[in-house]
Design a protein around this motif. Structure first.
Motif, PDB file in Angstrom:
ATOM      1  N   ASN A 177       0.826  -1.211   0.000  1.00 51.94           N
ATOM      2  CA  ASN A 177       0.000   0.000   0.000  1.00 51.94           C
ATOM      3  C   ASN A 177       0.860   1.261   0.000  1.00 51.94           C
ATOM      4  O   ASN A 177       0.524   2.254  -0.673  1.00 51.94           O
ATOM      5  N   GLU A 178       1.968   1.253   0.735  1.00 48.80           N
ATOM      6  CA  GLU A 178       2.858   2.410   0.753  1.00 48.80           C
ATOM      7  C   GLU A 178       3.533   2.628  -0.591  1.00 48.80           C
ATOM      8  O   GLU A 178       3.976   3.742  -0.906  1.00 48.80           O
ATOM      9  N   SER A 179       3.581   1.561  -1.404  1.00 52.42           N
ATOM     10  CA  SER A 179       4.206   1.667  -2.729  1.00 52.42           C
ATOM     11  C   SER A 179       3.199   1.914  -3.844  1.00 52.42           C
ATOM     12  O   SER A 179       3.528   1.782  -5.031  1.00 52.42           O
ATOM     13  N   GLY A 180       1.970   2.241  -3.485  1.00 55.19           N
ATOM     14  CA  GLY A 180       0.970   2.563  -4.502  1.00 55.19           C
ATOM     15  C   GLY A 180      -0.138   1.558  -4.651  1.00 55.19           C
ATOM     16  O   GLY A 180      -1.064   1.757  -5.451  1.00 55.19           O
ATOM     17  N   GLY A 181      -0.059   0.436  -3.895  1.00 57.33           N
ATOM     18  CA  GLY A 181      -1.139  -0.542  -3.927  1.00 57.33           C
ATOM     19  C   GLY A 181      -1.238  -1.279  -5.248  1.00 57.33           C
ATOM     20  O   GLY A 181      -0.244  -1.494  -5.951  1.00 57.33           O
ATOM     21  N   GLY A 194      -3.070   1.791  -7.810  1.00 60.35           N
ATOM     22  CA  GLY A 194      -3.538   2.932  -7.046  1.00 60.35           C
ATOM     23  C   GLY A 194      -4.553   2.602  -5.966  1.00 60.35           C
ATOM     24  O   GLY A 194      -4.905   3.468  -5.162  1.00 60.35           O
ATOM     25  N   ARG A 195      -5.041   1.376  -5.930  1.00 59.56           N
ATOM     26  CA  ARG A 195      -5.995   0.968  -4.905  1.00 59.56           C
ATOM     27  C   ARG A 195      -5.276   0.215  -3.799  1.00 59.56           C
ATOM     28  O   ARG A 195      -4.451  -0.662  -4.066  1.00 59.56           O
ATOM     29  N   HIS A 196      -5.602   0.521  -2.573  1.00 57.83           N
ATOM     30  CA  HIS A 196      -4.997  -0.153  -1.435  1.00 57.83           C
ATOM     31  C   HIS A 196      -5.573  -1.558  -1.252  1.00 57.83           C
ATOM     32  O   HIS A 196      -6.731  -1.822  -1.560  1.00 57.83           O
ATOM     33  N   ARG A 235      -2.039  -7.274 -10.026  1.00 58.61           N
ATOM     34  CA  ARG A 235      -1.652  -6.163 -10.902  1.00 58.61           C
ATOM     35  C   ARG A 235      -1.859  -6.519 -12.370  1.00 58.61           C
ATOM     36  O   ARG A 235      -2.066  -5.634 -13.204  1.00 58.61           O
TER      37      ARG A 235
END
Length: 358
Positions: free
Chosen positions: A43-47, A50-52, A301
């Motif tokens: 999540n800190e890297s963008g999920g 863009g979604r967590h 992803r």
């Protein structure tokens, strides 16, 4: 399914772990800690686009029926994938339900070869199959000069499978295996059997703390068995509870651990973070949890689960992870994670010694 299931701005992943008794709750806590840390890092890297990630955790308590119900509940809640579980018999039920629901499931820690009855498109596994790891353990015993070996076992598919793997591998190399029934014999009676049969090694295929701890204590205190090696291939001595229950009696009991001699750079960073969260050294189970989310994040992803595991290639905490079809294994398998035989050092029970690698 071409896009990850989501709720608003999140991607949901269902997590299964034994967090209460009779499950091995200490292992479940390490597994969940690894899963949660990896979710934080992703999540800190963008999920995921863009979604967590949102982790929906369910306690299996080592109950297969409870795990089945959890899979159905999580599928109905719209999770994109399932992660986790430690107990093999429980994971088998979870895998069957995930396969029936068409839901990707990455099993973190359950080693039973027959994780599914039929080959599954949806299920994959990070940990080595039992037949792989336990043969390495048998090789360690033979290398150490043990050819007359006893197992004291409880009744379960997992322990029966382990006994069969050990017996077949040892017999092909001149060794013998005697089976003792943990449900029928007291710890004292186990000692009498070992002395009468002149075995040089006893393997604990039983739960902890009971009956494993009483058996270890009885063997350690029996002068007739001073030279007998006690082993625990399933990993009972891995966790601090073992050392707390047994002290020095719990040392020099080799078990299987799925760690490399040296962690990857990612693994080194993760180890420090896990130690901070757990307030103790992380077990290999915590690293399995972390790697599970690393793999699932990559899977999600891609946005396409028509061939979920074939093209996955990620760097985990313990090496490069790819999946393949292994003969005799019905799920997609990382072949193979690193395997070590280790024990607690009698001179320093909180320190582990590597006895054998495979």
């Amino acid at each position: 399914m071409n896009t990850p299931a989501s709720s608003g701005g999140t991607v949901r992943i269902g997590a299964l772990a034994p967090l209460t008794r009779p499950g091995w709750a200490e292992a479940g806590r390490h597994l969940l800690t690894g899963l949660e840390l990896a979710v934080q890092h992703v999540n800190e890297s963008g999920g995921i686009g863009g979604r967590h990630i949102e982790l929906l955790v369910r306690d299996t308590a080592a109950d297969p029926r409870r795990a089945e119900a959890a899979v159905d509940e999580l599928a109905d809640l719209g999770v994109a994938a399932l992660a986790g579980e430690y107990h093999s018999v429980v994971a088998r039920c979870a895998a069957a339900r995930a396969d029936a629901r068409g839901l990707p499931y990455l099993c973190s820690s359950a080693v039973l070869d027959a994780l599914t009855e039929e080959p599954s498109h949806w299920v994959a596994r990070l940990c080595p199959a039992q037949s792989h790891g336990w043969r390495i353990y048998a090789d360690f015993l033979l290398t150490e000069g043990h050819s007359r070996i006893a197992v004291v076992a409880q009744h379960s598919v997992y322990w029966a499978s382990g006994t069969r793997i050990l017996r077949d591998h040892l017999a092909a190399r001149g060794g013998t295996l005697v089976e003792l029934d943990a449900t029928a014999l007291s710890p004292r009676a186990v000692c009498d059997e070992l002395a009468a049969r002149q075995t040089t090694a006893l393997l604990l295929l039983v739960g902890t703390p009971d009956p494993a701890v009483p058996i270890v204590s009885a063997v350690r205190r029996d002068e007739r068995l001073a030279g007998v090696l006690i082993g625990a291939p399933a990993g009972q001595p891995e966790f601090p509870e073992w050392a707390q229950e047994l002290g020095r009696d719990g040392t020099a009991i080799p078990f299987l651990r799925y760690l490399p001699d040296r962690l990857t750079p990612l693994g080194t960073r993760v180890e420090e973070a896990l130690r901070g969260r757990l307030a103790q050294a992380p077990s290999f189970v915590a690293f399995e949890g972390y790697d599970t989310i690393v793999v699932l994040a990559e899977l999600l992803r891609t946005g396409d689960t028509s061939a979920p595991w074939a093209d996955i290639a990620v760097e985990g905490t313990r090496g490069s992870i790819r999946f393949s079809r292994v003969p005799g294994i019905g799920v997609w398998q990382w072949a193979w994670p690193p395997v070590q035989v280790v024990d607690r050092d009698p001179a320093a029970p909180d320190r582990f010694r590597v006895r054998h690698t495979g």
